[in-house]
Enzyme design. Structure first.
Site: not given
Length: 712
Positions: A487, A498, A512
């Site tokens: 999460s 990224d 998740k």
């Protein structure tokens, strides 16, 4: 205001949930025993559905249809899946019910469960449970009668018992179930006998086990039955949508406040066993180092000399109640290690119960020193156990409230004063927590920008990120993750990857990528999946997780742990990416970094062990589909498996100059006692050798990256 109150008062901000919501759904009402019946069911007192449960069923149907993230259709196809799931919850090993039992209830339920929910017409649902309970009681009485007459197994048969029968057909006759249960009982007795128990001790242990199951099943009430059915209903949609009974809701609130006194372990069902799903960071079990994810608990004892209660076949919430207890008291657990395929090999561990406090989850740091090309280089390592925040202090406006971001910032300042050449952020085992903390933590390493996209059930996408200009640390960065990083950890690692802000190292994360909100019902509550996370690149973290730039072998089996191991997990997909800058281009150097990494670990005893043990565990899991009921053959198979595992462990220990083991079972205890034989300036007391090897290698990779990306 407590976190639970915040969730209810601010449903749109319900992304601020505690770490245990990032884990696989724990179904506390699932009955774990496996049995069948000897004779036709006899009429017994039957719990009836209440008016409150009928109303709650209709409310759950509306919540699923109109409030869930997915486009839920409660139609015949859904009803068929849910009917099958209800059967799987009741009789996962096809050992209680007969074919004719299933067929009798197929017509009134198989394609009509949508109507059952909306109309609150639960009679047939309860009747099917009642049939299961009658079959189970009759089988347990049959077993106890056999035990009363004494067991006389010679263990010289050539027969084998299938370990997992979930894909087997339903038996047509009681005599067929008798044959199956003769094997199951013989296997249970043989397992205990091989663990060193006498014939009398075996009979006593089995009698205690089955008498306990019979006593518990006879205490079944309407709330238990309704809970099992609702678990089938909600989990047929996705694994994180869950109905909470009033009792479970109260327990949920306790956990949300992190004031639960116990051992700090999240448990889930695994066939007849209760398994450790994960350890709460900073909790007693994690601190003691005696439990690991996927360990199976077979008995629980109180204090130092209390009687050990066999919990094989016990329902999950009853096991939780045995383990839970007052702060300062001791609980003893008889545990089958996760890496063991032999259920006769167990260890008794002691854990002192305590309350998990915020400070126990605080970030901490250390400095590692390396000598390269005649120069001393330093790498700072910051361990982040959870994305935590003191919600009560924050809601009260306390300017000095504690949070993971604030604590990490303090550690960064300490490391900068020591002139470190790079920082490794260790998120292994970090199950997540507050979304705001993931955003603000990314902000320490970038100069403002988006961090995550959240798409809700209506298709609206909200962009979250760091709004403050400037960054606290702009040097070389690496992030360590593993299968238990979930999460908020995945949001952070994905954003760092990224942005090109640093390297991500380790194994694929949990996957998740969904958001749950907690809604009150007229009777109980429903935890409902309402939204989904997406990286700024547009890729979801759901199901696939974050793939590291450099992958380490893992002993956590992705087929057993992680979102992809859960039934009905929502799929991976993408949305449009957002505009963001690249702070670096680590991908340019990955080929060289991976080559150097391979060269380094080629002869590293810990990494060699990790790779070979992971492969061995996979092979054993695939091969061990049945067990022999012949003592001599069973012993040979056990000895062969243990010999392979012991050989791997001793190869590692020999290379590190450690004392060799006589038995592979001793390895777990040695991990707690030893630091792995690494240089003294690279050790901490609580790290096991494998964990430490990964930390050291991550620091080496980061120094390689610094050299390649910032040539002097």
């Amino acid at each position: 205001m407590s976190l639970t109150a915040a969730l209810r008062r601010f449903p749109r901000q319900a992304f601020l949930w505690q770490a245990f919501l990032q884990r696989a759904t724990i179904i506390a009402i699932l009955l774990l025993a496996s049995s069948s019946a000897l004779a036709e069911p006899q009429s017994i007192s039957e719990p009836k559905p209440t008016s409150e449960q009928r109303q709650a069923a209709a409310e759950v149907a509306d919540a699923l249809r109109y409030g869930h993230y997915a486009d839920v259709k409660l139609d015949d196809a859904w009803s068929l899946r849910t009917f099958q799931r209800y059967l799987d919850y009741l009789d996962p090993q096809r050992a209680y019910l007969l074919y004719r039992d299933v067929e009798e209830f197929r017509q009134p339920l198989q394609t009509k469960l949508d109507d059952v929910l909306y109309d609150g017409d639960l009679e047939d649902v309860f009747a099917l449970y009642q049939r299961y309970q009658e079959r189970l009681e009759a089988r347990l009485e049959w077993i106890l009668a056999k035990l009363e007459g004494g067991l006389d197994y010679a263990y010289d048969t050539n027969e084998r018992l299938i370990i997992d029968r979930k894909d087997e057909d339903w038996e047509h006759t009681n005599s067929a179930l008798d044959t199956l249960w003769e094997k199951r009982l013989e296997n249970a007795a043989l397992s205990l006998s091989l663990s060193g128990q006498s014939d009398q001790e075996v009979e006593d242990a089995l009698r205690q086990r089955y008498e306990g199951q019979l006593s518990r099943i006879r205490q079944t009430n309407a709330e238990d039955i309704f809970g099992v059915f609702m678990a089938a209903v909600t989990s047929s949609i996705d694994p994180h949508t869950d109905y909470l009974s009033p009792r479970q809701g109260e327990s949920f609130d306790i956990q949300m406040r992190l004031s639960l006194e116990g051992i700090g372990a999240l448990l889930q069902s695994d066939g007849e066993y209760v398994k450790v799903a994960s350890l709460v960071p900073g909790g007693p079990a994690e601190k003691a180092g005696v439990l690991k994810p996927a360990d199976r608990i077979i008995a629980v004892g109180q204090d130092n000399n209390g009687e050990m209660v066999n919990v094989v076949g016990m329902r999950l919430d009853d096991v939780v109640e045995l383990i839970r207890g007052p702060k300062g008291s001791t609980v003893r657990l008889d545990v089958i290690p996760a890496e063991s395929v032999d259920t006769t090999r167990s260890q008794v561990v002691k854990i002192t119960r305590d309350t998990v406090k915020l400070e126990d989850q605080a970030a901490s740091s250390e400095v590692l020193e390396f000598k390269r090309d005649g120069k001393r280089q330093k790498v700072g390592v910051i361990k982040v156990p959870a994305f935590y925040v003191d919600f009560d202090a924050w809601q009260a406006g306390d300017e000095n409230y504690r949070s993971s971001t604030r604590d990490v910032a303090k550690e960064i300042e300490k490391l900068k004063k020591q002139d470190v050449d790079g920082i490794v952020l260790d998120l292994r085992g970090d199950g997540g927590g507050a979304l705001q903390e993931a955003n603000s933590l990314v902000g320490l390493f970038i100069d403002r920008g988006p961090t995550v996209q959240v798409r809700d059930a209506d298709g609206r996408i909200n962009l979250y990120g760091d709004t403050e200009s400037g960054m606290l640390y702009d040097g070389p960065l690496a992030v360590m993750v593993d299968r238990l990083s979930a999460s908020a950890s995945e949001i952070f690692a994905g954003a760092i990857q990224d942005y090109g802000r640093g390297l991500v190292l380790g194994s694929d994360t949990f996957g998740k990528g969904t958001v749950q909100v907690l809604n009150e019902l007229s009777h109980g509550e429903i935890k409902l999946t309402r939204a989904k996370f997406y990286r700024i690149s547009g890729e979801s973290t759901q199901l696939r997780g974050v793939e590291p730039d450099i992958v380490y072998p893992s002993l956590l089996d992705a087929e057993l742990i992680g979102e992809s191991s859960l039934d009905n997990a929502l799929p991976w997909d993408t949305v449009r990416d957002v505009q963001y800058r690249h702070y670096g281009k680590p991908w340019r150097y990955l080929e060289t970094l991976r080559a150097r990494h391979r060269d380094r670990i080629l002869d590293d005893p810990n990494f060699v062990y990790l790779q070979r043990q992971a492969e061995l565990s996979r092979q054993l899991r695939e091969q061990q589909t049945s067990v022999s009921l012949n003592r001599e053959q069973r012993q040979k198979e056990m000895d062969a498996i243990e010999a392979e595992q012991l050989s791997l462990e001793n190869q590692r220990r020999r290379a590190l100059g450690l004392e060799l083991l006589d038995s592979w079972v001793d390895a777990r205890g040695k991990e707690v006692e030893e630091n792995g034989g690494v240089p003294a300036d690279h050790t901490t007391e609580k790290d096991d050798p494998i964990d430490r090897a990964e930390v050291l290698e991550s620091a080496e990779i980061l120094l390689d990256y610094r050299e390649l990306s910032q040539p002097s």
